[in-house]
Design a protein around this motif. Structure first.
Motif, PDB file in Angstrom:
ATOM      1  N   ALA A  49       0.810  -1.221   0.000  1.00  0.00           N
ATOM      2  CA  ALA A  49       0.000   0.000   0.000  1.00  0.00           C
ATOM      3  C   ALA A  49       0.845   1.274   0.000  1.00  0.00           C
ATOM      4  O   ALA A  49       0.311   2.355  -0.241  1.00  0.00           O
ATOM      5  CB  ALA A  49      -0.926   0.014   1.218  1.00  0.00           C
ATOM      6  N   PHE A  50       2.144   1.147   0.232  1.00  0.00           N
ATOM      7  CA  PHE A  50       2.966   2.336   0.459  1.00  0.00           C
ATOM      8  C   PHE A  50       3.868   2.667  -0.718  1.00  0.00           C
ATOM      9  O   PHE A  50       4.187   1.804  -1.543  1.00  0.00           O
ATOM     10  CB  PHE A  50       3.805   2.155   1.726  1.00  0.00           C
ATOM     11  CG  PHE A  50       2.967   2.048   2.969  1.00  0.00           C
ATOM     12  CD1 PHE A  50       2.220   3.116   3.416  1.00  0.00           C
ATOM     13  CD2 PHE A  50       2.913   0.856   3.679  1.00  0.00           C
ATOM     14  CE1 PHE A  50       1.440   3.013   4.549  1.00  0.00           C
ATOM     15  CE2 PHE A  50       2.137   0.745   4.814  1.00  0.00           C
ATOM     16  CZ  PHE A  50       1.394   1.831   5.250  1.00  0.00           C
ATOM     17  N   TRP A  58       8.311   0.772   6.891  1.00  0.00           N
ATOM     18  CA  TRP A  58       8.954   0.691   8.197  1.00  0.00           C
ATOM     19  C   TRP A  58       8.298   1.598   9.218  1.00  0.00           C
ATOM     20  O   TRP A  58       8.262   1.284  10.411  1.00  0.00           O
ATOM     21  CB  TRP A  58      10.442   1.034   8.086  1.00  0.00           C
ATOM     22  CG  TRP A  58      11.267  -0.190   7.935  1.00  0.00           C
ATOM     23  CD1 TRP A  58      11.984  -0.573   6.849  1.00  0.00           C
ATOM     24  CD2 TRP A  58      11.434  -1.217   8.906  1.00  0.00           C
ATOM     25  NE1 TRP A  58      12.588  -1.778   7.073  1.00  0.00           N
ATOM     26  CE2 TRP A  58      12.270  -2.207   8.340  1.00  0.00           C
ATOM     27  CE3 TRP A  58      10.959  -1.422  10.200  1.00  0.00           C
ATOM     28  CZ2 TRP A  58      12.635  -3.352   9.007  1.00  0.00           C
ATOM     29  CZ3 TRP A  58      11.328  -2.578  10.867  1.00  0.00           C
ATOM     30  CH2 TRP A  58      12.157  -3.515  10.285  1.00  0.00           C
ATOM     31  N   ARG A  59       7.778   2.716   8.785  1.00  0.00           N
ATOM     32  CA  ARG A  59       7.099   3.630   9.720  1.00  0.00           C
ATOM     33  C   ARG A  59       5.901   2.923  10.351  1.00  0.00           C
ATOM     34  O   ARG A  59       5.690   3.008  11.568  1.00  0.00           O
ATOM     35  CB  ARG A  59       6.652   4.893   8.982  1.00  0.00           C
ATOM     36  CG  ARG A  59       5.879   5.884   9.847  1.00  0.00           C
ATOM     37  CD  ARG A  59       6.774   6.540  10.881  1.00  0.00           C
ATOM     38  NE  ARG A  59       5.996   7.404  11.739  1.00  0.00           N
ATOM     39  CZ  ARG A  59       5.680   7.139  13.008  1.00  0.00           C
ATOM     40  NH1 ARG A  59       6.062   6.008  13.571  1.00  0.00           N
ATOM     41  NH2 ARG A  59       4.963   7.995  13.707  1.00  0.00           N
ATOM     42  N   LEU A 107      -7.223  -1.623  12.865  1.00  0.00           N
ATOM     43  CA  LEU A 107      -7.624  -0.225  12.720  1.00  0.00           C
ATOM     44  C   LEU A 107      -7.042   0.372  11.439  1.00  0.00           C
ATOM     45  O   LEU A 107      -7.676   1.215  10.795  1.00  0.00           O
ATOM     46  CB  LEU A 107      -7.169   0.594  13.932  1.00  0.00           C
ATOM     47  CG  LEU A 107      -7.641   0.115  15.301  1.00  0.00           C
ATOM     48  CD1 LEU A 107      -7.258   1.126  16.380  1.00  0.00           C
ATOM     49  CD2 LEU A 107      -9.139  -0.129  15.317  1.00  0.00           C
ATOM     50  N   VAL A 108      -5.848  -0.055  11.080  1.00  0.00           N
ATOM     51  CA  VAL A 108      -5.241   0.379   9.818  1.00  0.00           C
ATOM     52  C   VAL A 108      -6.087  -0.103   8.640  1.00  0.00           C
ATOM     53  O   VAL A 108      -6.386   0.663   7.713  1.00  0.00           O
ATOM     54  CB  VAL A 108      -3.798  -0.146   9.702  1.00  0.00           C
ATOM     55  CG1 VAL A 108      -3.226   0.144   8.309  1.00  0.00           C
ATOM     56  CG2 VAL A 108      -2.913   0.490  10.777  1.00  0.00           C
ATOM     57  N   ALA A 109      -6.486  -1.375   8.679  1.00  0.00           N
ATOM     58  CA  ALA A 109      -7.312  -1.925   7.599  1.00  0.00           C
ATOM     59  C   ALA A 109      -8.655  -1.208   7.525  1.00  0.00           C
ATOM     60  O   ALA A 109      -9.157  -0.906   6.422  1.00  0.00           O
ATOM     61  CB  ALA A 109      -7.531  -3.421   7.813  1.00  0.00           C
ATOM     62  N   ALA A 156       2.551   6.775   5.106  1.00  0.00           N
ATOM     63  CA  ALA A 156       2.362   6.005   6.334  1.00  0.00           C
ATOM     64  C   ALA A 156       1.866   6.864   7.486  1.00  0.00           C
ATOM     65  O   ALA A 156       0.985   6.455   8.241  1.00  0.00           O
ATOM     66  CB  ALA A 156       3.671   5.315   6.725  1.00  0.00           C
ATOM     67  N   ASP A 157       2.426   8.046   7.633  1.00  0.00           N
ATOM     68  CA  ASP A 157       2.022   8.899   8.754  1.00  0.00           C
ATOM     69  C   ASP A 157       0.547   9.280   8.672  1.00  0.00           C
ATOM     70  O   ASP A 157      -0.149   9.332   9.687  1.00  0.00           O
ATOM     71  CB  ASP A 157       2.887  10.158   8.804  1.00  0.00           C
ATOM     72  CG  ASP A 157       4.289   9.877   9.337  1.00  0.00           C
ATOM     73  OD1 ASP A 157       4.409   9.007  10.219  1.00  0.00           O
ATOM     74  OD2 ASP A 157       5.249  10.514   8.864  1.00  0.00           O
ATOM     75  N   GLU A 158       0.072   9.533   7.466  1.00  0.00           N
ATOM     76  CA  GLU A 158      -1.342   9.876   7.303  1.00  0.00           C
ATOM     77  C   GLU A 158      -2.228   8.680   7.649  1.00  0.00           C
ATOM     78  O   GLU A 158      -3.270   8.840   8.298  1.00  0.00           O
ATOM     79  CB  GLU A 158      -1.608  10.333   5.863  1.00  0.00           C
ATOM     80  CG  GLU A 158      -0.949  11.665   5.515  1.00  0.00           C
ATOM     81  CD  GLU A 158      -1.199  12.080   4.073  1.00  0.00           C
ATOM     82  OE1 GLU A 158      -1.913  11.324   3.362  1.00  0.00           O
ATOM     83  OE2 GLU A 158      -0.677  13.129   3.654  1.00  0.00           O
ATOM     84  N   LEU A 159      -1.818   7.500   7.242  1.00  0.00           N
ATOM     85  CA  LEU A 159      -2.604   6.306   7.539  1.00  0.00           C
ATOM     86  C   LEU A 159      -2.579   5.990   9.033  1.00  0.00           C
ATOM     87  O   LEU A 159      -3.613   5.634   9.621  1.00  0.00           O
ATOM     88  CB  LEU A 159      -2.066   5.114   6.742  1.00  0.00           C
ATOM     89  CG  LEU A 159      -2.827   3.790   6.887  1.00  0.00           C
ATOM     90  CD1 LEU A 159      -4.296   3.948   6.501  1.00  0.00           C
ATOM     91  CD2 LEU A 159      -2.166   2.705   6.044  1.00  0.00           C
ATOM     92  N   ILE A 160      -1.432   6.142   9.667  1.00  0.00           N
ATOM     93  CA  ILE A 160      -1.328   5.914  11.112  1.00  0.00           C
ATOM     94  C   ILE A 160      -2.206   6.899  11.868  1.00  0.00           C
ATOM     95  O   ILE A 160      -2.903   6.534  12.825  1.00  0.00           O
ATOM     96  CB  ILE A 160       0.141   6.024  11.570  1.00  0.00           C
ATOM     97  CG1 ILE A 160       0.955   4.863  10.997  1.00  0.00           C
ATOM     98  CG2 ILE A 160       0.239   6.048  13.094  1.00  0.00           C
ATOM     99  CD1 ILE A 160       2.457   5.053  11.110  1.00  0.00           C
ATOM    100  N   SER A 161      -2.189   8.157  11.448  1.00  0.00           N
ATOM    101  CA  SER A 161      -3.023   9.173  12.093  1.00  0.00           C
ATOM    102  C   SER A 161      -4.505   8.833  11.966  1.00  0.00           C
ATOM    103  O   SER A 161      -5.274   8.971  12.919  1.00  0.00           O
ATOM    104  CB  SER A 161      -2.753  10.554  11.480  1.00  0.00           C
ATOM    105  OG  SER A 161      -1.429  10.968  11.731  1.00  0.00           O
TER     106      SER A 161
END
Length: 295
Positions: free
Chosen positions: A179-180, A187-188, A205-207, A240-245
């Motif tokens: 996805a990245f 890695w993030r 939660l990511v999914a 990754a940061d946007e998805l984690i947020s």
């Protein structure tokens, strides 16, 4: 997906420091494997088939960059995967492991580091990427989460998207690697998964957050299962940061609903004090103190 080629990724360094194994233990395992390999070939009915599957998967990997420089050593990669198959009885080889271990190989210098990082990752994430251990549970929790937080979307999936969620198992098997847009982004996210915060099962939660990216289009176009799956598979080159947020915001929403949260959602089993939650979510999102997020 591009690679930065960095050897000093902080996530890798932290994993390396936590690994219980070292070079000597790895070499001892290699010696043991060489001694029992004839027995495995003769007595273990799945060994030769697994070895052939590993070799086939590895041959399909691109091992050179656009300039023709060799990025990975396929022979060493095959050896590490076979050793993991023999030594880690919980996680039999499955398609996709070759891509995960390839990423470890790109990030560290030595074979023993690659091997132990992979074992550490599996253990620390509770084998959530293993089909016969964690993937099915992830999909069940994801279904429950959709029913709990988004009944309208859940109803559509039930009526027209039957089987769509279950078909998203590659997300979990590969830990969202496809996805990245870069290895740094992979890695993030993996760094967060290894931290175990803000909660166990954060990968669910990511999914869920990924599904929310296609939700509006799915409902507007009244998509059926195959079209939903195609839309999900087209989620690539993400940050990754946007998805984690986004996933942290889902967790915050669950915290708000915790009083009525049913037992079949993992959250009720992993409660943390609110004072700890706020600080840790700010850290995950890269915020300073005083942020409004919940862990």
């Amino acid at each position: 997906m591009s690679s930065s080629g960095s050897k000093a990724d902080p996530a890798v360094l932290r994993c390396q420091r936590r690994c219980n194994g070292d070079r000597k233990n790895y070499e001892a395992l290699c010696q043991m494997y060489e001694k029992i390999q004839p027995l495995l070939e003769n007595l273990h009915r799945n060994f030769i088939e697994t070895r052939n599957n590993i070799a086939y998967d590895i041959q399909k990997l691109y091992d050179k960059d656009p300039l023709g420089n060799v990025l990975i050593d396929k022979k060493k990669l095959e050896k590490i995967l076979l050793l993991s198959y023999v030594c880690n009885t919980q996680a039999e080889y499955q398609q996709g492991f070759h891509e995960m271990v390839m990423l470890f190989q790109l990030m560290v210098e030595h074979d023993h580091e690659t091997f132990w990082l992979f074992q550490f990752f599996l253990q620390k994430t509770e084998h959530s990427c293993v089909i016969n251990i964690g993937v099915g549970k992830n999909l069940d929790v994801l279904n429950n989460l959709i029913n709990f937080l988004d009944p309208m979307f859940a109803e559509h999936l039930k009526e027209k998207g039957a089987g769509a969620v279950q078909s998203l198992f590659p997300w979990f098997c590969l830990c969202f690697q496809h996805a990245f847009k870069s290895f740094d982004d992979v890695w993030r996210l993996w760094e967060v998964l290894l931290s175990g915060k803000p909660c166990r099962n954060f990968q669910v939660l990511v999914a869920y957050s990924l599904l929310q990216m296609v939700r509006e289009r799915v409902l507007q176009e009244s998509m059926t299962g195959d079209d939903i799956l195609l839309a999900c598979n087209n989620l690539i080159d993400l940050d990754a940061d946007e998805l984690i947020s986004a996933a942290c915001l889902v967790y915050a929403e669950l915290i708000q609903k915790d009083v009525s949260c049913p037992d079949y959602l993992f959250l009720s089993h992993y409660r943390i004090s609110f004072s700890e939650e706020t600080h840790e979510t700010d850290t995950l999102n890269g915020q300073d103190e005083g942020g409004s997020s919940v862990e």
